[in-house]
Design a protein around this motif. Structure first.
Motif, PDB file in Angstrom:
ATOM      1  N   LEU A 170     -37.485   3.822  -9.809  1.00 13.20           N
ATOM      2  CA  LEU A 170     -38.624   4.690 -10.098  1.00 13.20           C
ATOM      3  C   LEU A 170     -39.672   3.856 -10.828  1.00 13.20           C
ATOM      4  CD1 LEU A 170     -39.638   7.627  -9.876  1.00 13.20           C
ATOM      5  CD2 LEU A 170     -38.686   8.029 -12.145  1.00 13.20           C
ATOM      6  N   ASP A 171     -40.501   3.166 -10.040  1.00 10.37           N
ATOM      7  CA  ASP A 171     -41.459   2.227 -10.609  1.00 10.37           C
ATOM      8  C   ASP A 171     -42.883   2.771 -10.565  1.00 10.37           C
ATOM      9  OD1 ASP A 171     -43.211  -0.030 -11.077  1.00 10.37           O
ATOM     10  OD2 ASP A 171     -41.459  -1.306 -10.810  1.00 10.37           O
ATOM     11  N   ALA A 229     -32.832  10.034  -8.226  1.00  8.09           N
ATOM     12  CA  ALA A 229     -32.478  10.796  -9.427  1.00  8.09           C
ATOM     13  C   ALA A 229     -33.567  11.817  -9.764  1.00  8.09           C
ATOM     14  CB  ALA A 229     -32.259   9.855 -10.606  1.00  8.09           C
ATOM     15  N   LEU A 230     -34.828  11.405  -9.663  1.00  4.46           N
ATOM     16  CA  LEU A 230     -35.922  12.321  -9.960  1.00  4.46           C
ATOM     17  C   LEU A 230     -36.017  13.414  -8.893  1.00  4.46           C
ATOM     18  CD1 LEU A 230     -38.286  13.212 -11.682  1.00  4.46           C
ATOM     19  CD2 LEU A 230     -39.735  11.547 -10.486  1.00  4.46           C
ATOM     20  N   ARG A 231     -35.869  13.029  -7.642  1.00  3.37           N
ATOM     21  CA  ARG A 231     -35.927  14.034  -6.571  1.00  3.37           C
ATOM     22  C   ARG A 231     -34.829  15.078  -6.739  1.00  3.37           C
ATOM     23  NH1 ARG A 231     -34.607  11.111  -2.160  1.00  3.37           N
ATOM     24  NH2 ARG A 231     -32.494  11.952  -2.107  1.00  3.37           N
ATOM     25  N   LYS A 243     -34.172  31.229  -1.024  1.00  6.41           N
ATOM     26  CA  LYS A 243     -33.683  30.215  -0.098  1.00  6.41           C
ATOM     27  C   LYS A 243     -34.680  29.888   1.002  1.00  6.41           C
ATOM     28  CE  LYS A 243     -29.625  29.118   2.708  1.00  6.41           C
ATOM     29  NZ  LYS A 243     -28.315  29.623   3.210  1.00  6.41           N
ATOM     30  N   GLU A 244     -35.349  30.911   1.545  1.00  9.72           N
ATOM     31  CA  GLU A 244     -36.268  30.689   2.664  1.00  9.72           C
ATOM     32  C   GLU A 244     -37.537  29.936   2.246  1.00  9.72           C
ATOM     33  OE1 GLU A 244     -36.914  34.895   1.057  1.00  9.72           O
ATOM     34  OE2 GLU A 244     -35.221  33.578   1.530  1.00  9.72           O
ATOM     35  N   GLU A 245     -37.824  29.891   0.953  1.00  8.50           N
ATOM     36  CA  GLU A 245     -39.013  29.192   0.453  1.00  8.50           C
ATOM     37  C   GLU A 245     -38.688  27.840  -0.175  1.00  8.50           C
ATOM     38  OE1 GLU A 245     -40.950  31.709  -2.371  1.00  8.50           O
ATOM     39  OE2 GLU A 245     -40.851  33.491  -1.082  1.00  8.50           O
ATOM     40  N   LYS A 246     -37.406  27.630  -0.449  1.00  5.83           N
ATOM     41  CA  LYS A 246     -36.999  26.506  -1.292  1.00  5.83           C
ATOM     42  C   LYS A 246     -37.355  25.134  -0.717  1.00  5.83           C
ATOM     43  CE  LYS A 246     -33.350  26.962  -3.803  1.00  5.83           C
ATOM     44  NZ  LYS A 246     -31.980  27.039  -4.338  1.00  5.83           N
ATOM     45  N   ASP A 247     -37.014  24.878   0.535  1.00  2.28           N
ATOM     46  CA  ASP A 247     -37.199  23.539   1.102  1.00  2.28           C
ATOM     47  C   ASP A 247     -38.648  23.070   1.035  1.00  2.28           C
ATOM     48  OD1 ASP A 247     -34.525  23.344   1.598  1.00  2.28           O
ATOM     49  OD2 ASP A 247     -34.651  23.723   3.760  1.00  2.28           O
ATOM     50  N   GLN A 248     -39.576  23.933   1.463  1.00  2.00           N
ATOM     51  CA  GLN A 248     -40.989  23.565   1.440  1.00  2.00           C
ATOM     52  C   GLN A 248     -41.509  23.411   0.014  1.00  2.00           C
ATOM     53  OE1 GLN A 248     -43.519  22.640   3.627  1.00  2.00           O
ATOM     54  NE2 GLN A 248     -41.739  22.348   4.947  1.00  2.00           N
ATOM     55  N   ALA A 249     -41.058  24.296  -0.880  1.00  4.53           N
ATOM     56  CA  ALA A 249     -41.489  24.242  -2.280  1.00  4.53           C
ATOM     57  C   ALA A 249     -41.046  22.934  -2.932  1.00  4.53           C
ATOM     58  CB  ALA A 249     -40.939  25.434  -3.052  1.00  4.53           C
ATOM     59  N   ILE A 250     -39.806  22.545  -2.663  1.00  4.64           N
ATOM     60  CA  ILE A 250     -39.280  21.295  -3.222  1.00  4.64           C
ATOM     61  C   ILE A 250     -40.052  20.095  -2.692  1.00  4.64           C
ATOM     62  CG2 ILE A 250     -37.284  19.737  -3.225  1.00  4.64           C
ATOM     63  CD1 ILE A 250     -35.516  22.272  -3.294  1.00  4.64           C
ATOM     64  N   LYS A 251     -40.294  20.088  -1.386  1.00 12.41           N
ATOM     65  CA  LYS A 251     -41.016  18.980  -0.754  1.00 12.41           C
ATOM     66  C   LYS A 251     -42.408  18.802  -1.369  1.00 12.41           C
ATOM     67  CE  LYS A 251     -42.584  17.446   3.817  1.00 12.41           C
ATOM     68  NZ  LYS A 251     -42.629  17.797   5.268  1.00 12.41           N
ATOM     69  N   LYS A 252     -43.134  19.913  -1.520  1.00 12.23           N
ATOM     70  CA  LYS A 252     -44.488  19.840  -2.078  1.00 12.23           C
ATOM     71  C   LYS A 252     -44.475  19.426  -3.543  1.00 12.23           C
ATOM     72  CE  LYS A 252     -46.528  23.199   1.114  1.00 12.23           C
ATOM     73  NZ  LYS A 252     -47.124  24.555   1.251  1.00 12.23           N
ATOM     74  N   SER A 253     -43.508  19.949  -4.301  1.00 12.57           N
ATOM     75  CA  SER A 253     -43.439  19.588  -5.724  1.00 12.57           C
ATOM     76  C   SER A 253     -43.033  18.135  -5.918  1.00 12.57           C
ATOM     77  CB  SER A 253     -42.466  20.516  -6.464  1.00 12.57           C
ATOM     78  OG  SER A 253     -43.077  21.763  -6.727  1.00 12.57           O
ATOM     79  N   CYS A 254     -42.137  17.637  -5.082  1.00 11.78           N
ATOM     80  CA  CYS A 254     -41.772  16.213  -5.160  1.00 11.78           C
ATOM     81  C   CYS A 254     -43.016  15.342  -4.981  1.00 11.78           C
ATOM     82  CB  CYS A 254     -40.736  15.864  -4.086  1.00 11.78           C
ATOM     83  SG  CYS A 254     -39.042  16.331  -4.501  1.00 11.78           S
ATOM     84  N   ALA A 255     -43.815  15.667  -3.970  1.00 13.30           N
ATOM     85  CA  ALA A 255     -45.032  14.887  -3.719  1.00 13.30           C
ATOM     86  C   ALA A 255     -45.977  14.956  -4.919  1.00 13.30           C
ATOM     87  CB  ALA A 255     -45.726  15.405  -2.465  1.00 13.30           C
ATOM     88  N   ARG A 256     -46.120  16.152  -5.499  1.00 16.70           N
ATOM     89  CA  ARG A 256     -47.035  16.317  -6.638  1.00 16.70           C
ATOM     90  C   ARG A 256     -46.535  15.616  -7.894  1.00 16.70           C
ATOM     91  NH1 ARG A 256     -47.933  21.825  -4.389  1.00 16.70           N
ATOM     92  NH2 ARG A 256     -46.087  22.495  -5.547  1.00 16.70           N
TER      93      ARG A 256
END
Length: 347
Positions: A170-171, A229-231, A243-256
């Motif tokens: 994580l650099d 580890a952060l992801r 559950k139906e919203e989780k995957d997209q929410a996680i993906k967008k928050s990871c990017a942010r």
């Protein structure tokens, strides 16, 4: 005479290489042009490369003429620089700046091999916050370009830590030889400061939940020193999300979250403030400046600076609205979708 041993390329399992270091064709684009063109035509960016964004729009605005002097504040892969050098037709000079000692060395070598010698192209390993120092040496410029995006070569290389999609340290530093890494930064701030960072730098709606999970894990001995580890920490923070919203929410928050850390680690807003303040001073009268931004925080700063300096009479004209890449460019290069271009002309 000592025997020269042939160095074999890295072997990989399966039909196609998956790891960054195994993609020998993408790392040698001049030799494997057909493969590179095929990858690009499918809407992907070949590993280790960067597709320049909005080249036609930039050239149309800058109106580069032979004999002029220009400044590319963010050299990157050198695609924009090369196209601008071609407009000079061997008469004139472009100064290219970058803080990345790893990728800039490769780019300068590519441009030299393409025939652009020091009479036409000069490189300086310097942050574009210091454009005034470059102008002290070179004089004022007829045109200036600043592409504020992270280059694909940096994103794709796992060792740089820019992408949450691939495991690596994580650099997130543009210059990995100086300053704190993102992992070190996380261990030097408080949970409240991390919340503020995510809100300020990327408008993260789940900032409190993510910060609480990250700092809880670190307090239990998790070093939080890898992208994985952060992801995973971000993923765990979403246990209440349907559950139906989780995957997209996680993906967008990871990017942010990765964006917020990258901005903080590299002091990107402070650098942009300094650049915008010094930009008029490095432009000749009638000089043109184009800036590509990739998120709303950057665009707001550029818009505000251009409008205020136009009001003060420093710029004779500024773009009334953002210019965006064409639908065709977004199809060919999906990484261009968030790009906004603004321009200004010195009075």
């Amino acid at each position: 005479m000592e025997e020269i041993k042939h160095k074999r390329r890295i072997r990989y399992s399966g039909k196609y290489p998956k790891k960054f270091e195994e993609k020998y064709k993408e790392h040698n684009p001049e030799k494997y042009k057909d493969t590179i063109e095929r990858v690009i035509s499918k809407g992907s960016t070949p590993a280790g490369m960067h597709i320049s964004i909005m080249v036609n729009e930039i050239l149309e605005f800058l109106q580069i003429k032979p004999g002029q002097q220009g400044l590319d504040c963010t050299l990157g892969y050198g695609g924009h620089t090369r196209k601008m050098l071609e407009q000079l037709d061997g008469n004139g000079c472009i100064y290219g700046l970058d803080v990345d000692p790893i990728e800039s060395k490769k780019t300068v070598e590519r441009l030299r091999n393409a025939g652009f010698e020091e009479d036409n192209f000069q490189f300086r390993l310097i942050n574009f916050a210091n454009i005034d120092k470059v102008a002290e040496e070179a004089g004022q410029f007829d045109f200036v370009l600043a592409d504020l995006g992270v280059s694909s070569m940096q994103i794709d290389n796992p060792q740089r830590g820019f992408s949450y999609k691939i495991d690596g340290p994580l650099d997130l530093r543009l210059d990995p030889e100086h300053g704190e890494s993102a992992a070190q930064r996380l261990h030097s701030i408080t949970e409240e400061e991390f919340i503020g960072m995510m809100i300020e730098n990327s408008d993260e709606p789940y900032a409190e939940e993510i910060a609480h999970k990250v700092f809880t894990l670190m307090s239990k001995g998790n070093p939080m020193d890898t992208t994985t580890a952060l992801r995973e920490a971000i993923t765990e923070a979403f246990w209440k999300v349907p559950k139906e919203e989780k995957d997209q929410a996680i993906k967008k928050s990871c990017a942010r979250v990765f964006q917020a850390l990258r901005i903080d680690v590299n002091s990107e807003f402070e650098v942009l403030y300094s650049f915008l303040e010094k930009l008029p001073g490095v432009l000749k009268p009638g000089g043109r400046a184009a800036i590509l931004t990739f998120h709303s925080g950057e665009d707001r700063l550029v818009k505000k600076s251009f409008k205020e300096l136009a009001r003060q009479g420093v710029y004779s004209e500024v773009s009334s609205d953002v210019i965006r890449p064409s639908a065709e460019e977004c199809r060919i290069n999906p990484r261009s979708k968030s790009t906004k271009m603004r321009w200004a002309i010195k009075k």
